[in-house]
Design a protein around this motif. Structure first.
Motif, PDB file in Angstrom:
ATOM      1  N   ASN A  96      14.053  36.336  91.431  1.00  0.00           N
ATOM      2  CA  ASN A  96      13.345  35.100  91.419  1.00  0.00           C
ATOM      3  C   ASN A  96      13.835  34.232  92.657  1.00  0.00           C
ATOM      4  N   ALA A  97      12.842  33.657  93.204  1.00  0.00           N
ATOM      5  CA  ALA A  97      13.049  32.982  94.574  1.00  0.00           C
ATOM      6  C   ALA A  97      13.538  31.486  94.118  1.00  0.00           C
ATOM      7  N   GLN A  98      13.539  31.242  93.072  1.00  0.00           N
ATOM      8  CA  GLN A  98      13.787  29.666  92.698  1.00  0.00           C
ATOM      9  C   GLN A  98      15.386  29.478  92.414  1.00  0.00           C
ATOM     10  N   LEU A  99      16.002  30.723  92.235  1.00  0.00           N
ATOM     11  CA  LEU A  99      17.465  30.607  91.789  1.00  0.00           C
ATOM     12  C   LEU A  99      18.286  30.512  93.317  1.00  0.00           C
ATOM     13  N   ASP A 100      19.640  30.137  93.035  1.00  0.00           N
ATOM     14  CA  ASP A 100      20.091  29.923  94.292  1.00  0.00           C
ATOM     15  C   ASP A 100      20.873  31.479  94.772  1.00  0.00           C
TER      16      ASP A 100
ATOM     17  N   ARG B 222      21.542  35.280  92.705  1.00  0.00           N
ATOM     18  CA  ARG B 222      20.950  36.276  93.253  1.00  0.00           C
ATOM     19  C   ARG B 222      21.589  37.446  93.799  1.00  0.00           C
TER      20      ARG B 222
END
Length: 105
Positions: free
Chosen positions: A36-40, A44
């Motif tokens: 998930n690229a929207q998480l910091d 991740r």
């Protein structure tokens, strides 16, 4: 003819299949967080480290199709029965497989 006892390979395969099934949901959750690229980055990275720390027996690609009775790795047919071709023939001749019989014409 007596049924063959499962070999160490068949028992190992059954153990790995159970381990993969038990940890499937957790692995999918960690993979979703990792991708998930929207998480910091820290979240991740933590998911990636937890995913890498899981035992190798939980990786789905570790499952090898083996005969349930003998553990033979090659010549496996009839996925619904999970038997190698030799044991499939013997079990069919004895009448242990429902709906399977020898052909005669």
């Amino acid at each position: 003819m007596p049924r063959a006892l499962p070999t160490w390979a068949a028992l190992r395969d059954a153990r790995i299949r159970k381990s993969v099934a038990d940890n499937e949901l957790l692995r999918k959750a960690y993979k979703y967080i990792r991708d998930n690229a929207q998480l910091d980055f820290r979240t991740r990275a933590a998911a990636m480290h937890k995913l890498n720390a899981m035992p190798t027996s939980t990786i789905p690609s570790m499952v090898v199709n083996r005969c349930k009775l003998t553990g033979r790795g090659g010549g496996r047919i009839a996925n619904e029965f999970g038997l190698c071709r030799h044991r499939f023939k013997l079990e069919a001749e004895e009448g242990n497989l429902p709906g399977v019989g020898r052909a005669s014409w």
